[in-house]
Design a protein around this motif. Structure first.
Motif, short mmCIF file in Angstrom:
data_model
loop_
_atom_site.label_atom_id
_atom_site.label_comp_id
_atom_site.label_asym_id
_atom_site.label_seq_id
_atom_site.Cartn_x
_atom_site.Cartn_y
_atom_site.Cartn_z
N ASN A 12 40.60 39.44 35.69
CA ASN A 12 40.34 39.92 34.33
C ASN A 12 38.89 40.36 34.17
O ASN A 12 38.61 41.37 33.53
N HIS A 13 37.97 39.60 34.75
CA HIS A 13 36.55 39.99 34.70
C HIS A 13 36.33 41.31 35.45
O HIS A 13 35.61 42.19 34.99
N LEU A 14 36.98 41.45 36.59
CA LEU A 14 36.82 42.66 37.40
C LEU A 14 37.46 43.87 36.70
O LEU A 14 36.89 44.97 36.72
N TRP A 15 38.60 43.68 36.07
CA TRP A 15 39.21 44.79 35.32
C TRP A 15 38.27 45.22 34.19
O TRP A 15 38.13 46.41 33.92
N LYS A 16 37.65 44.27 33.54
CA LYS A 16 36.74 44.58 32.44
C LYS A 16 35.51 45.36 32.95
O LYS A 16 35.12 46.36 32.35
N LEU A 17 34.93 44.91 34.06
CA LEU A 17 33.71 45.53 34.57
C LEU A 17 33.97 46.80 35.40
O LEU A 17 33.08 47.60 35.57
N LYS A 18 35.17 46.93 35.94
CA LYS A 18 35.59 48.05 36.79
C LYS A 18 34.98 48.00 38.20
O LYS A 18 35.66 48.20 39.17
N LYS A 19 33.68 47.78 38.31
CA LYS A 19 33.00 47.57 39.59
C LYS A 19 31.96 46.50 39.35
O LYS A 19 31.31 46.49 38.31
N VAL A 67 44.43 47.22 41.94
CA VAL A 67 45.63 47.22 41.10
C VAL A 67 45.18 47.26 39.65
O VAL A 67 44.28 46.53 39.26
N SER A 68 45.78 48.14 38.86
CA SER A 68 45.41 48.21 37.45
C SER A 68 45.99 47.01 36.70
O SER A 68 47.01 46.43 37.11
N LYS A 69 45.35 46.66 35.62
CA LYS A 69 45.83 45.55 34.79
C LYS A 69 47.23 45.87 34.27
O LYS A 69 48.10 45.00 34.24
N GLU A 70 47.44 47.10 33.87
CA GLU A 70 48.74 47.51 33.34
C GLU A 70 49.84 47.35 34.38
O GLU A 70 50.92 46.81 34.09
#
Length: 122
Positions: A12-19, A67-70
């Motif tokens: 979740n942190h990585l999805w939020k930050l993207k990189k 992998v996307s969050k969706e």
């Protein structure tokens, strides 16, 4: 393949930050923060599961989701419906709407979403 609860939290942190570099990920956690070695171990497991990739930037690694969050959530929901609701979206919706104790307005909003989806499928 599925992520553990701690892996999902990191994801979740990585999805939020993207990189993100390791220090960026650690900053996302509230105090007391996990040890850097813990995050490193989680990232390694998540790489093996093909959820996380990285680019080398000098001696550092910049991590990113593969992998996307969706997509993750969608696959997770389909598994939940299959395993707990006899592969029946209607059984899931019935349980969801009864147990969530939605207001009339919230149910109307859900109804509109479903009707919109049906209109687009025609």
């Amino acid at each position: 393949m599925k992520l553990s609860r701690t892996e999902e939290e990191l994801m979740n942190h990585l999805w939020k930050l993207k990189k993100a570099f390791m220090k960026d990920l650690l900053e996302e956690y509230p105090d007391p923060k996990p040890a850097a070695t813990t995050i490193s171990t989680l990232l390694k497991r998540m790489q093996e599961k093909k959820f996380v990739g990285y680019d080398s930037v000098g001696k550092l690694r910049q991590y990113f989701p593969l992998v996307s969050k969706e997509n993750y959530f969608n696959k997770h929901m389909k598994g939940l419906i299959k395993n707990f609701f006899n592969d029946s979206p209607a059984q899931f919706a019935s349980f969801f709407t009864k147990k969530a104790d939605f207001t009339e307005e919230e149910l109307e909003a859900l109804k509109e979403i479903i009707e919109d989806k049906l209109t687009k499928k025609k």
